[in-house]
Motif scaffolding. Structure first.
Motif, PDB file in Angstrom:
ATOM      1  N   ALA A   1      70.731  62.617  32.246  1.00 35.68           N
ATOM      2  CA  ALA A   1      70.699  64.083  32.268  1.00 35.68           C
ATOM      3  C   ALA A   1      70.491  64.637  33.672  1.00 35.68           C
ATOM      4  O   ALA A   1      70.534  65.839  33.872  1.00 35.68           O
ATOM      5  N   GLY A   2      70.248  63.747  34.637  1.00 32.71           N
ATOM      6  CA  GLY A   2      70.115  64.198  36.018  1.00 32.71           C
ATOM      7  C   GLY A   2      68.688  64.395  36.477  1.00 32.71           C
ATOM      8  O   GLY A   2      68.453  65.024  37.506  1.00 32.71           O
ATOM      9  N   ASP A   3      67.730  63.883  35.740  1.00 37.01           N
ATOM     10  CA  ASP A   3      66.327  63.999  36.138  1.00 37.01           C
ATOM     11  C   ASP A   3      66.100  63.184  37.408  1.00 37.01           C
ATOM     12  O   ASP A   3      66.321  61.979  37.436  1.00 37.01           O
ATOM     13  N   THR A   4      65.662  63.840  38.468  1.00 41.19           N
ATOM     14  CA  THR A   4      65.496  63.167  39.757  1.00 41.19           C
ATOM     15  C   THR A   4      64.209  62.354  39.831  1.00 41.19           C
ATOM     16  O   THR A   4      64.039  61.580  40.771  1.00 41.19           O
ATOM     17  N   SER A   5      63.325  62.483  38.857  1.00 40.30           N
ATOM     18  CA  SER A   5      62.085  61.703  38.873  1.00 40.30           C
ATOM     19  C   SER A   5      62.309  60.265  38.397  1.00 40.30           C
ATOM     20  O   SER A   5      61.435  59.421  38.545  1.00 40.30           O
ATOM     21  N   GLN A   6      63.476  59.977  37.810  1.00 37.89           N
ATOM     22  CA  GLN A   6      63.787  58.641  37.316  1.00 37.89           C
ATOM     23  C   GLN A   6      64.550  57.856  38.377  1.00 37.89           C
ATOM     24  O   GLN A   6      65.580  58.292  38.858  1.00 37.89           O
ATOM     25  N   ASN A   7      64.022  56.684  38.716  1.00 35.06           N
ATOM     26  CA  ASN A   7      64.719  55.796  39.636  1.00 35.06           C
ATOM     27  C   ASN A   7      65.623  54.868  38.845  1.00 35.06           C
ATOM     28  O   ASN A   7      65.236  54.369  37.784  1.00 35.06           O
ATOM     29  N   LEU A   8      66.803  54.598  39.368  1.00 35.15           N
ATOM     30  CA  LEU A   8      67.761  53.753  38.670  1.00 35.15           C
ATOM     31  C   LEU A   8      67.205  52.360  38.435  1.00 35.15           C
ATOM     32  O   LEU A   8      67.342  51.805  37.333  1.00 35.15           O
ATOM     33  N   HIS A   9      66.560  51.786  39.445  1.00 40.67           N
ATOM     34  CA  HIS A   9      66.073  50.420  39.277  1.00 40.67           C
ATOM     35  C   HIS A   9      64.944  50.342  38.251  1.00 40.67           C
ATOM     36  O   HIS A   9      64.854  49.374  37.500  1.00 40.67           O
ATOM     37  N   GLU A  10      64.098  51.361  38.158  1.00 40.36           N
ATOM     38  CA  GLU A  10      63.044  51.365  37.137  1.00 40.36           C
ATOM     39  C   GLU A  10      63.633  51.469  35.741  1.00 40.36           C
ATOM     40  O   GLU A  10      63.165  50.823  34.802  1.00 40.36           O
ATOM     41  N   VAL A  11      64.663  52.278  35.600  1.00 41.29           N
ATOM     42  CA  VAL A  11      65.326  52.430  34.302  1.00 41.29           C
ATOM     43  C   VAL A  11      65.994  51.120  33.901  1.00 41.29           C
ATOM     44  O   VAL A  11      65.882  50.683  32.749  1.00 41.29           O
ATOM     45  N   MET A  12      66.672  50.470  34.846  1.00 38.59           N
ATOM     46  CA  MET A  12      67.344  49.198  34.538  1.00 38.59           C
ATOM     47  C   MET A  12      66.333  48.114  34.167  1.00 38.59           C
ATOM     48  O   MET A  12      66.569  47.327  33.245  1.00 38.59           O
ATOM     49  N   ILE A  13      65.202  48.085  34.864  1.00 36.29           N
ATOM     50  CA  ILE A  13      64.158  47.109  34.535  1.00 36.29           C
ATOM     51  C   ILE A  13      63.609  47.382  33.137  1.00 36.29           C
ATOM     52  O   ILE A  13      63.411  46.453  32.343  1.00 36.29           O
ATOM     53  N   ALA A  14      63.381  48.640  32.804  1.00 40.45           N
ATOM     54  CA  ALA A  14      62.871  48.990  31.473  1.00 40.45           C
ATOM     55  C   ALA A  14      63.873  48.614  30.386  1.00 40.45           C
ATOM     56  O   ALA A  14      63.490  48.099  29.330  1.00 40.45           O
ATOM     57  N   LEU A  15      65.163  48.855  30.635  1.00 40.66           N
ATOM     58  CA  LEU A  15      66.188  48.489  29.653  1.00 40.66           C
ATOM     59  C   LEU A  15      66.270  46.979  29.460  1.00 40.66           C
ATOM     60  O   LEU A  15      66.425  46.494  28.333  1.00 40.66           O
ATOM     61  N   GLN A  16      66.183  46.227  30.561  1.00 43.06           N
ATOM     62  CA  GLN A  16      66.231  44.768  30.440  1.00 43.06           C
ATOM     63  C   GLN A  16      64.981  44.223  29.744  1.00 43.06           C
ATOM     64  O   GLN A  16      65.067  43.291  28.946  1.00 43.06           O
ATOM     65  N   THR A  17      63.833  44.827  30.034  1.00 44.47           N
ATOM     66  CA  THR A  17      62.595  44.415  29.362  1.00 44.47           C
ATOM     67  C   THR A  17      62.702  44.657  27.860  1.00 44.47           C
ATOM     68  O   THR A  17      62.310  43.809  27.052  1.00 44.47           O
ATOM     69  N   ALA A  18      63.242  45.796  27.484  1.00 44.56           N
ATOM     70  CA  ALA A  18      63.428  46.107  26.066  1.00 44.56           C
ATOM     71  C   ALA A  18      64.398  45.126  25.418  1.00 44.56           C
ATOM     72  O   ALA A  18      64.175  44.669  24.295  1.00 44.56           O
ATOM     73  N   SER A  19      65.457  44.778  26.138  1.00 44.52           N
ATOM     74  CA  SER A  19      66.442  43.841  25.611  1.00 44.52           C
ATOM     75  C   SER A  19      65.834  42.455  25.398  1.00 44.52           C
ATOM     76  O   SER A  19      66.027  41.828  24.353  1.00 44.52           O
ATOM     77  N   VAL A  20      65.093  41.988  26.385  1.00 40.37           N
ATOM     78  CA  VAL A  20      64.465  40.665  26.272  1.00 40.37           C
ATOM     79  C   VAL A  20      63.422  40.659  25.163  1.00 40.37           C
ATOM     80  O   VAL A  20      63.319  39.686  24.396  1.00 40.37           O
ATOM     81  N   SER A  21      62.651  41.723  25.036  1.00 37.51           N
ATOM     82  CA  SER A  21      61.651  41.819  23.965  1.00 37.51           C
ATOM     83  C   SER A  21      62.319  41.760  22.596  1.00 37.51           C
ATOM     84  O   SER A  21      61.834  41.077  21.691  1.00 37.51           O
ATOM     85  N   PHE A  22      63.436  42.472  22.451  1.00 34.85           N
ATOM     86  CA  PHE A  22      64.147  42.455  21.174  1.00 34.85           C
ATOM     87  C   PHE A  22      64.712  41.069  20.874  1.00 34.85           C
ATOM     88  O   PHE A  22      64.618  40.589  19.746  1.00 34.85           O
ATOM     89  N   GLN A  23      65.283  40.418  21.880  1.00 34.98           N
ATOM     90  CA  GLN A  23      65.820  39.067  21.682  1.00 34.98           C
ATOM     91  C   GLN A  23      64.717  38.087  21.298  1.00 34.98           C
ATOM     92  O   GLN A  23      64.918  37.220  20.443  1.00 34.98           O
ATOM     93  N   GLU A  24      63.550  38.237  21.916  1.00 34.94           N
ATOM     94  CA  GLU A  24      62.412  37.384  21.570  1.00 34.94           C
ATOM     95  C   GLU A  24      61.997  37.611  20.121  1.00 34.94           C
ATOM     96  O   GLU A  24      61.735  36.662  19.381  1.00 34.94           O
ATOM     97  N   MET A  25      61.955  38.882  19.701  1.00 36.50           N
ATOM     98  CA  MET A  25      61.592  39.192  18.328  1.00 36.50           C
ATOM     99  C   MET A  25      62.588  38.593  17.339  1.00 36.50           C
ATOM    100  O   MET A  25      62.206  38.052  16.306  1.00 36.50           O
ATOM    101  N   VAL A  26      63.868  38.647  17.674  1.00 36.84           N
ATOM    102  CA  VAL A  26      64.893  38.073  16.803  1.00 36.84           C
ATOM    103  C   VAL A  26      64.713  36.557  16.691  1.00 36.84           C
ATOM    104  O   VAL A  26      64.833  35.983  15.599  1.00 36.84           O
ATOM    105  N   GLN A  27      64.393  35.901  17.797  1.00 36.39           N
ATOM    106  CA  GLN A  27      64.191  34.456  17.767  1.00 36.39           C
ATOM    107  C   GLN A  27      62.962  34.074  16.935  1.00 36.39           C
ATOM    108  O   GLN A  27      62.989  33.095  16.189  1.00 36.39           O
ATOM    109  N   VAL A  28      61.900  34.865  17.045  1.00 39.19           N
ATOM    110  CA  VAL A  28      60.706  34.623  16.229  1.00 39.19           C
ATOM    111  C   VAL A  28      61.046  34.800  14.751  1.00 39.19           C
ATOM    112  O   VAL A  28      60.648  34.003  13.901  1.00 39.19           O
ATOM    113  N   ARG A  29      61.815  35.852  14.449  1.00 34.01           N
ATOM    114  CA  ARG A  29      62.236  36.067  13.059  1.00 34.01           C
ATOM    115  C   ARG A  29      63.058  34.895  12.548  1.00 34.01           C
ATOM    116  O   ARG A  29      62.859  34.409  11.433  1.00 34.01           O
ATOM    117  N   ASN A  30      63.979  34.390  13.379  1.00 30.00           N
ATOM    118  CA  ASN A  30      64.801  33.252  12.976  1.00 30.00           C
ATOM    119  C   ASN A  30      63.941  32.023  12.687  1.00 30.00           C
ATOM    120  O   ASN A  30      64.188  31.300  11.720  1.00 30.00           O
TER     121      ASN A  30
END
Length: 107
Positions: free
Chosen positions: A64-93
Motif C-alpha cells: 500500500a506504500g507505507d514507508t515505515s515498512q522495510n522490504l527486507h524486514e517484510v521478506m524475512i517475516a514472510l520467510q519465517t511464516a513460511s518456514v513455521s508453516f512447513q514445520e507445522m505440516v511436518q509435525v502433523r505428518n
C-alpha cells in the motif's frame, strides 16, 4: 519451536507410557506441572497463525506504500511464516503417521 513445549510433550508421553505398562504414575505434585498435549499443540498452531497474519499485514502495508515498512524486514517475516508453516505440516505428518502405526498394531 519452543523447547518447553517439547519437554512438556515428552513428559506427557512418558506418563502415558508408564500408565500403559502398568507402572505407578508420578506423584500428583509432579503431574500437576504437566501441560495437556492438546494445549501444547493448540498453542503451537496459534503461534504459527499469528506469525502468518503478522507477515501478511506487513506485506499489505508495504504494497500500500507505507514507508515505515522495510522490504527486507517484510521478506524475512514472510520467510519465517513460511518456514513455521512447513514445520507445522511436518509435525502433523509425523503425528498422523504415528497414529496410523498405533492403529495398525495388534493387541
Amino acid at each position: 519451536m519452543d523447547t518447553k513445549g517439547i519437554e512438556q510433550m515428552l513428559s506427557v508421553l512418558r506418563t502415558t507410557a508408564a500408565q500403559a505398562s502398568g507402572k505407578p504414575a508420578e506423584s500428583a505434585a509432579g503431574a500437576a506441572g504437566v501441560t495437556d498435549f492438546s494445549e501444547v499443540l493448540k498453542n503451537s498452531i496459534d503461534k504459527v497463525n499469528q506469525t502468518q497474519q503478522s507477515a501478511n499485514q506487513m506485506a499489505e502495508k508495504l504494497a500500500a506504500g507505507d514507508t515505515s515498512q522495510n522490504l527486507h524486514e517484510v521478506m524475512i517475516a514472510l520467510q519465517t511464516a513460511s518456514v513455521s508453516f512447513q514445520e507445522m505440516v511436518q509435525v502433523r505428518n509425523k503425528l498422523v503417521t504415528a497414529y496410523q502405526d498405533m492403529m495398525n498394531m495388534q493387541v
